[in-house]
Design a protein around this motif. Structure first.
Motif, PDB file in Angstrom:
ATOM      1  N   LYS A 115      -7.969 142.412  17.900  1.00  0.00           N
ATOM      2  CA  LYS A 115      -6.922 142.235  17.007  1.00  0.00           C
ATOM      3  C   LYS A 115      -6.204 143.520  16.872  1.00  0.00           C
ATOM      4  CE  LYS A 115      -5.045 140.039  13.194  1.00  0.00           C
ATOM      5  NZ  LYS A 115      -5.496 138.805  11.877  1.00  0.00           N
ATOM      6  N   GLY A 116      -7.209 144.598  16.986  1.00  0.00           N
ATOM      7  CA  GLY A 116      -6.783 145.937  16.698  1.00  0.00           C
ATOM      8  C   GLY A 116      -5.778 146.512  18.011  1.00  0.00           C
ATOM      9  N   LEU A 117      -6.256 145.887  19.343  1.00  0.00           N
ATOM     10  CA  LEU A 117      -5.705 146.351  20.564  1.00  0.00           C
ATOM     11  C   LEU A 117      -4.387 145.370  20.405  1.00  0.00           C
ATOM     12  CD1 LEU A 117      -5.625 147.579  23.221  1.00  0.00           C
ATOM     13  CD2 LEU A 117      -6.687 145.624  24.252  1.00  0.00           C
ATOM     14  N   ILE A 118      -4.308 144.040  20.022  1.00  0.00           N
ATOM     15  CA  ILE A 118      -2.945 143.438  19.959  1.00  0.00           C
ATOM     16  C   ILE A 118      -2.200 144.119  19.163  1.00  0.00           C
ATOM     17  CG2 ILE A 118      -1.951 141.094  19.006  1.00  0.00           C
ATOM     18  CD1 ILE A 118      -3.267 140.826  21.631  1.00  0.00           C
ATOM     19  N   ASN A 119      -2.474 144.566  17.890  1.00  0.00           N
ATOM     20  CA  ASN A 119      -1.660 145.166  16.845  1.00  0.00           C
ATOM     21  C   ASN A 119      -0.951 146.469  17.595  1.00  0.00           C
ATOM     22  OD1 ASN A 119      -2.148 143.211  15.088  1.00  0.00           O
ATOM     23  ND2 ASN A 119      -3.615 144.302  14.101  1.00  0.00           N
ATOM     24  N   HIS A 120      -1.942 147.204  18.290  1.00  0.00           N
ATOM     25  CA  HIS A 120      -1.477 148.443  18.938  1.00  0.00           C
ATOM     26  C   HIS A 120      -0.316 148.035  19.986  1.00  0.00           C
ATOM     27  CE1 HIS A 120      -1.463 152.424  20.701  1.00  0.00           C
ATOM     28  NE2 HIS A 120      -1.794 151.929  21.943  1.00  0.00           N
ATOM     29  N   ALA A 121      -0.460 147.044  20.774  1.00  0.00           N
ATOM     30  CA  ALA A 121       0.240 146.650  21.946  1.00  0.00           C
ATOM     31  C   ALA A 121       1.655 146.334  21.403  1.00  0.00           C
ATOM     32  CB  ALA A 121      -0.335 145.734  22.867  1.00  0.00           C
ATOM     33  N   SER A 122       1.556 145.592  20.225  1.00  0.00           N
ATOM     34  CA  SER A 122       2.831 145.039  19.630  1.00  0.00           C
ATOM     35  C   SER A 122       3.842 146.194  19.386  1.00  0.00           C
ATOM     36  CB  SER A 122       2.824 144.057  18.702  1.00  0.00           C
ATOM     37  OG  SER A 122       1.849 144.807  17.470  1.00  0.00           O
ATOM     38  N   GLN A 123       3.033 147.287  19.058  1.00  0.00           N
ATOM     39  CA  GLN A 123       3.870 148.389  18.476  1.00  0.00           C
ATOM     40  C   GLN A 123       4.879 149.112  19.424  1.00  0.00           C
ATOM     41  OE1 GLN A 123       1.335 151.155  16.330  1.00  0.00           O
ATOM     42  NE2 GLN A 123       0.976 149.806  14.948  1.00  0.00           N
ATOM     43  N   ILE A 124       4.261 148.969  20.830  1.00  0.00           N
ATOM     44  CA  ILE A 124       4.873 149.351  21.975  1.00  0.00           C
ATOM     45  C   ILE A 124       5.645 148.251  22.850  1.00  0.00           C
ATOM     46  CG2 ILE A 124       3.496 151.486  22.015  1.00  0.00           C
ATOM     47  CD1 ILE A 124       1.798 150.205  24.229  1.00  0.00           C
ATOM     48  N   ASP A 125       5.370 147.337  22.268  1.00  0.00           N
ATOM     49  CA  ASP A 125       6.200 146.058  23.262  1.00  0.00           C
ATOM     50  C   ASP A 125       6.650 145.331  22.464  1.00  0.00           C
ATOM     51  OD1 ASP A 125       6.535 143.816  24.449  1.00  0.00           O
ATOM     52  OD2 ASP A 125       4.975 143.851  25.984  1.00  0.00           O
ATOM     53  N   PRO A 126       8.518 145.340  22.261  1.00  0.00           N
ATOM     54  CA  PRO A 126       9.029 144.385  21.296  1.00  0.00           C
ATOM     55  C   PRO A 126       9.041 143.091  21.116  1.00  0.00           C
ATOM     56  CG  PRO A 126      10.470 146.410  22.399  1.00  0.00           C
ATOM     57  CD  PRO A 126       9.043 146.198  23.063  1.00  0.00           C
ATOM     58  N   ASP A 127       8.735 142.756  22.700  1.00  0.00           N
ATOM     59  CA  ASP A 127       8.868 141.203  23.001  1.00  0.00           C
ATOM     60  C   ASP A 127       7.398 140.621  22.376  1.00  0.00           C
ATOM     61  OD1 ASP A 127      11.192 141.194  24.283  1.00  0.00           O
ATOM     62  OD2 ASP A 127      10.106 141.349  26.313  1.00  0.00           O
ATOM     63  N   LEU A 128       6.261 141.149  22.470  1.00  0.00           N
ATOM     64  CA  LEU A 128       5.071 140.758  21.692  1.00  0.00           C
ATOM     65  C   LEU A 128       5.116 140.820  20.285  1.00  0.00           C
ATOM     66  CD1 LEU A 128       2.166 140.026  22.288  1.00  0.00           C
ATOM     67  CD2 LEU A 128       1.424 142.382  22.610  1.00  0.00           C
ATOM     68  N   ARG A 129       5.793 141.781  19.855  1.00  0.00           N
ATOM     69  CA  ARG A 129       6.032 142.290  18.451  1.00  0.00           C
ATOM     70  C   ARG A 129       7.039 141.000  17.827  1.00  0.00           C
ATOM     71  NH1 ARG A 129       7.442 146.850  18.224  1.00  0.00           N
ATOM     72  NH2 ARG A 129       9.881 146.474  18.128  1.00  0.00           N
ATOM     73  N   ALA A 130       7.855 140.792  18.519  1.00  0.00           N
ATOM     74  CA  ALA A 130       8.877 139.419  18.033  1.00  0.00           C
ATOM     75  C   ALA A 130       8.064 138.319  18.068  1.00  0.00           C
ATOM     76  CB  ALA A 130      10.162 139.528  18.804  1.00  0.00           C
ATOM     77  N   HIS A 131       7.057 137.987  19.311  1.00  0.00           N
ATOM     78  CA  HIS A 131       6.485 136.711  19.095  1.00  0.00           C
ATOM     79  C   HIS A 131       5.322 136.765  18.116  1.00  0.00           C
ATOM     80  CE1 HIS A 131       4.157 133.665  20.928  1.00  0.00           C
ATOM     81  NE2 HIS A 131       2.832 134.207  20.678  1.00  0.00           N
ATOM     82  N   LEU A 132       4.699 137.758  17.747  1.00  0.00           N
ATOM     83  CA  LEU A 132       3.592 137.674  16.529  1.00  0.00           C
ATOM     84  C   LEU A 132       4.298 137.475  15.366  1.00  0.00           C
ATOM     85  CD1 LEU A 132       1.489 140.592  17.708  1.00  0.00           C
ATOM     86  CD2 LEU A 132       1.053 137.972  17.945  1.00  0.00           C
ATOM     87  N   GLU A 133       5.610 138.020  14.896  1.00  0.00           N
ATOM     88  CA  GLU A 133       6.260 138.139  13.906  1.00  0.00           C
ATOM     89  C   GLU A 133       7.016 136.633  13.634  1.00  0.00           C
ATOM     90  OE1 GLU A 133       8.599 141.429  13.629  1.00  0.00           O
ATOM     91  OE2 GLU A 133       6.986 142.860  13.115  1.00  0.00           O
ATOM     92  N   SER A 134       7.377 135.905  14.494  1.00  0.00           N
ATOM     93  CA  SER A 134       8.535 135.071  14.313  1.00  0.00           C
ATOM     94  C   SER A 134       7.736 133.779  14.584  1.00  0.00           C
ATOM     95  CB  SER A 134       9.750 135.222  15.142  1.00  0.00           C
ATOM     96  OG  SER A 134       9.304 135.223  16.514  1.00  0.00           O
TER      97      SER A 134
END
Length: 360
Positions: A115-134
């Motif tokens: 989960k820490g790796l996913i959170n770090h990847a979402s900070q540098i990947d806008p698509d992944l961040r949008a997916h996790l948030e929305s």
């Protein structure tokens, strides 16, 4: 092509041409070749080639076509997100890191590696961040999804091994079992075979045998060999185990039961276990080695059997000295390394305990 064009021309003549057709067929070849280059013929050939491949719903309804395109774009995006999540799982597996943390809540200071790796990847990947948030329906990071992805990876991995063993001329099997901290017996099976001209060893899987008898262990191995070899019994030329009697017994051992099914599977004593026995026997004949390992095991036993001694040791050392095992050779090296790394603190703990005993 002329024969096919002839039939197309006949159909077009019936539909678009004169009702009486051609009056003279001596010029049919010339007319056919001319018609092949006509626009009408080319359009009809194209229509025939795509017949049945284009949905009539998309032709008749623009809204349906747009909904299909939107669905395909969503599927493509979800596949890209899933690929990134799978990459994070593969990263943890490559470095043998646990995926699940003790506390995976959003405000946890240590949610786990995955989960820490996913959170770090979402900070540098806008698509992944949008997916996790929305995306509230499917984020793809739950424990259930992790286990399903791992099962899929294992299935792909094992399918590839089956392909390689099918192409390999010879195969050997290695197996060993041990008891884990929860007192459950686990068996590991490793396959050794050729890939081209290179000899490779591939982990197959961990298993829990029904029991630790020769029947239980051999049944577990035979079931997996049947899955891997798929009836090619002549390919198995070797089986490698330790020197325990339940494994190497000539009549009732595991190797004998496997050889009764796979005639070419000759038993070979594990070289790693042989090396351990040779070194152990070589060291045991010298007086100095006997005294050294006896004292080494005595140090761990001395401090572990008394709460008072353990309390004195804890004040000088941050970790305990592991007790050596007669069956697990790695614990001997762990004990030696721990004593060597904490030699001065262990000496101070010993002096402290002696002074304490003198004052009593």
């Amino acid at each position: 092509m002329h024969y096919f064009a002839f039939h197309v021309c006949c159909l077009e003549a019936i539909q678009y041409g004169p009702k009486d057709g051609f009056a003279c067929i001596k010029n049919l070849k010339e007319k056919t070749e001319k018609h092949e280059n006509s626009r009408k013929h080319i359009d009809n050939v194209i229509s025939l080639s795509v017949l049945g491949s284009v949905s009539i719903k998309e032709r008749l309804s623009e809204a349906y076509r747009l909904s299909v395109n939107a669905h395909n774009k969503k599927v493509t995006k979800n596949r890209e997100i899933s690929s990134k999540i799978i990459d994070c799982i593969k990263f943890c597996g490559h470095f043998e890191l646990p995926l699940v943390g003790h506390d995976e809540t959003d405000d946890s200071a240590n949610p786990g590696v995955f989960k820490g790796l996913i959170n770090h990847a979402s900070q540098i990947d806008p698509d992944l961040r949008a997916h996790l948030e929305s995306n509230a329906a499917f984020k793809g990071v739950s424990k259930t999804i992790q286990n399903e992805i791992l099962d899929c990876l294992l299935q792909i991995y094992r399918d590839q091994i089956r392909i390689n063993t099918k192409e390999a001329p010879f195969v050997a099997v290695m197996a060993d079992d041990t008891t884990d901290v929860s007192e459950h017996t686990q068996m590991v099976i490793v396959l050794r075979y050729l890939v081209g001209e290179e000899v490779v060893e591939r982990f197959w899987e961990f298993f829990t045998p029904e029991n630790q008898t020769a029947d239980g262990l051999s049944k577990c191995i035979l079931d997996q060999l049947n899955t891997v070899l798929e009836g090619n019994a002549e390919k198995l030329i070797a089986q490698t185990f330790d020197g325990a009697s339940v494994m190497k017994g000539k009549k009732g051992g595991v190797q004998a039961k496997i050889k009764s099914v796979y005639n070419n599977a000759h038993f070979i004593h594990c070289y790693a276990h042989q090396l351990k026995l040779i070194m152990q026997n070589a060291a045991s004949v010298t007086r100095g080695s006997q005294i050294f390992f006896s004292n080494l095991s005595g140090i761990a036993a001395f401090f572990s059997r008394s709460p008072l001694r353990l309390n004195v040791l804890t004040k000088h050392m941050t970790s305990r000295i592991p007790r050596p095992s007669s069956t697990r050779r790695k614990f001997h090296s762990r004990t030696v390394n721990k004593v060597y790394e904490h030699f001065e603190p262990s000496k101070n703990a010993w002096r402290k305990y002696r002074v304490h005993q003198m004052l009593l």
